[in-house]
Design an enzyme around this catalytic site. Structure first.
Site, short mmCIF file in Angstrom:
data_model
loop_
_atom_site.label_atom_id
_atom_site.label_comp_id
_atom_site.label_asym_id
_atom_site.label_seq_id
_atom_site.Cartn_x
_atom_site.Cartn_y
_atom_site.Cartn_z
N LYS A 1 -74.00 123.13 -8.65
CA LYS A 1 -73.35 124.41 -8.32
C LYS A 1 -72.38 124.75 -9.44
O LYS A 1 -71.54 123.92 -9.81
CB LYS A 1 -72.64 124.28 -6.97
CG LYS A 1 -71.60 125.34 -6.67
CD LYS A 1 -71.20 125.27 -5.21
CE LYS A 1 -69.70 125.39 -5.03
NZ LYS A 1 -69.31 125.28 -3.61
N ASP B 1 -71.26 129.83 -7.26
CA ASP B 1 -70.23 130.12 -6.25
C ASP B 1 -69.18 131.03 -6.88
O ASP B 1 -68.52 130.64 -7.85
CB ASP B 1 -69.58 128.82 -5.76
CG ASP B 1 -68.58 129.04 -4.62
OD1 ASP B 1 -68.35 130.20 -4.23
OD2 ASP B 1 -68.02 128.03 -4.12
N GLU C 1 -73.13 131.85 -3.59
CA GLU C 1 -72.15 131.58 -2.54
C GLU C 1 -71.00 132.57 -2.62
O GLU C 1 -70.43 132.79 -3.69
CB GLU C 1 -71.65 130.13 -2.72
CG GLU C 1 -70.72 129.64 -1.61
CD GLU C 1 -70.31 128.16 -1.83
OE1 GLU C 1 -70.96 127.45 -2.63
OE2 GLU C 1 -69.32 127.74 -1.21
N LYS D 1 -67.54 124.02 6.17
CA LYS D 1 -66.40 123.19 5.79
C LYS D 1 -65.63 122.88 7.06
O LYS D 1 -65.23 123.79 7.78
CB LYS D 1 -65.50 123.91 4.79
CG LYS D 1 -66.09 124.00 3.39
CD LYS D 1 -65.14 124.63 2.41
CE LYS D 1 -65.82 124.73 1.04
NZ LYS D 1 -65.07 125.63 0.15
N GLY E 1 -66.94 121.29 0.12
CA GLY E 1 -65.83 120.38 -0.17
C GLY E 1 -64.58 121.14 -0.53
O GLY E 1 -64.63 122.31 -0.90
#
Ligand code: OSB
Ligand code: MG
Length: 376
Positions: free
Chosen positions: A168, A195, A220, A269, A297
């Site tokens: 990512k 992202d 994302e 998350k 995360g």
């Protein structure tokens, strides 16, 4: 054998702030993080200790919470609601905390510590108590914005060598299409995603549509952190699946986003959705709607990481998550063993009761910069 009518009386809560320096600064579209202010909850019930992590960032640039808002809300509002109470299951913590609006990450830290206690008391790995079935979880890496494409390519190279299953890339305006194009050219086959952490506006639709040519697994959270509707308008015009992160705070948001067509994937998350109880509900909604999920995360210490691993054993976590080895973040983690990733890019889900990792209490104490302790 667990007793017939199982209860846990919450008889102590310790809130600690640890100062932990990442191995390297981590840059997103909205901030650069190097020194983490990690908040830990240590709860005690019937002589058993459970641990949770509050994953709020140092500043309110990801969501509205910060290290200091979490400290305030735990001390002044959450401790009075839970201390001395008895619960039959960790899921009941959610109803005790229900009067408090928002502050999902602070709630998650408290609730998850009680999940750890319940799992230990029942002699079950937390993953199994939650309903997890997967013996190991697939892992990817989240790579922060880099100074040059050469540095980024070198980083990707070493992560792929380590076995990680997908990459990512953090992007922001001006550091987006050219970078993705270069990475795709070097690695035509890898599982790749980006992202944006809310860095774009719907008016930039032409730029966003250009990502469609790079065969990304997903993009994302391209648009505003709190705007599901605009993501629905965007998804209708993109071939690349949108994955929502910041927008989803609870099961109802997940339901709305899925029904509106605002995303085709959800990043769960634990902190952002308020703890294991709501995380599982979001997971279940996604499974019912054939929406794949993965675990995001927040640059967690080993304790938050262990909770992420337990959650990731739920059967809907079919995509590689952002949960990676302790050694990617810390010179020395606060759990043992540290989280390790196999050469196949997976983490084994622990099979011992509770979190399945020991807390290195001495290390925790060395890193603590403030703490408060409550008894009824
Ligand atoms: O958006 O997923 C995000 C880190 C901090 C804040 C937000 C995000 C991230 C990450 C890092 O992508 C994930 C990790 O390695 O912990
Ligand atoms: Mg994200």
């Amino acid at each position: 054998m667990p007793p017939e009518s199982f209860t846990m009386r919450i008889e102590s809560i310790v809130l600690r702030e640890l100062k932990m320096r990442l191995k390297a600064p981590f840059e997103t579209s909205s901030e650069v993080t190097w020194d983490r202010r990690v908040l830990l909850i240590e709860a005690g019930a019937d002589g058993v200790r459970g641990w949770g992590e509050i994953t709020a960032a140092e500043n309110p640039f990801y969501n509205a919470e910060t290290t200091d808002t979490a400290w305030h809300v735990v001390r002044d509002f959450m401790v009075p609601l839970v201390l001395g109470k008895s619960v039959a299951s960790a899921t009941e913590i959610q109803s005790l905390l229900d009067p408090i609006r928002g502050h999902e990450m602070a709630k998650a830290g408290v609730e998850n510590a009680i999940w750890d206690i319940e799992a230990q008391q029942k002699g079950l790995p937390l993953a199994r108590l939650l309903g997890g079935t997967l013996p190991e979880v697939p892992c990817g890496v989240s790579i922060g914005i880099q100074d040059s494409i050469a540095t980024l390519l070198a980083k990707i190279d070493s992560e792929l060598r380590a076995g990680y299953q997908r990459v990512k890339l953090k992007i922001k305006p001006g550091k987006d299409l050219a970078i993705v194009a270069a990475v795709r050219q070097h690695y035509p086959e890898i599982k790749l995603m980006v992202d944006a952490n809310s860095a774009y506006r719907l008016e930039q639709i032409e730029l966003l549509r250009a990502f469609d040519q790079y065969d990304l697994m997903m993009i994302e959270q391209p648009l505003a952190w709190d705007d599901i509707y605009q993501h629905a308008l965007l998804q209708a015009q993109l071939r690349t699946p949108i994955c929502l992160d910041e927008c989803i705070h609870n099961p109802s948001h997940a339901d709305a986003a899925i029904n509106m067509g605002a995303c085709r994937i959800i990043n769960i998350k634990l902190g952002r959705v308020g703890g294991h109880t709501q995380a599982k509900q979001v997971h279940d909604i996604c499974v019912r709607n054939s929406i794949p999920v993965w675990c995001g995360g927040m640059l967690e210490s080993g304790i938050g990481r262990a909770h992420n691993i337990a959650m990731s054993a739920l059967p809907g976590f079919v995509l590689p998550g952002d949960v990676s080895a302790s050694q990617r973040y810390w010179e020395e983690d606060i759990i043992e063993p540290e989280v390790e990733v196999s050469s196949a890019g997976t983490i084994r889900v622990p099979e011992t009761p509770g979190l399945g990792y020991d807390i290195r209490r001495k290390r925790v104490e060395e890193l603590t910069v403030r703490q408060e302790h409550w008894h009824p």
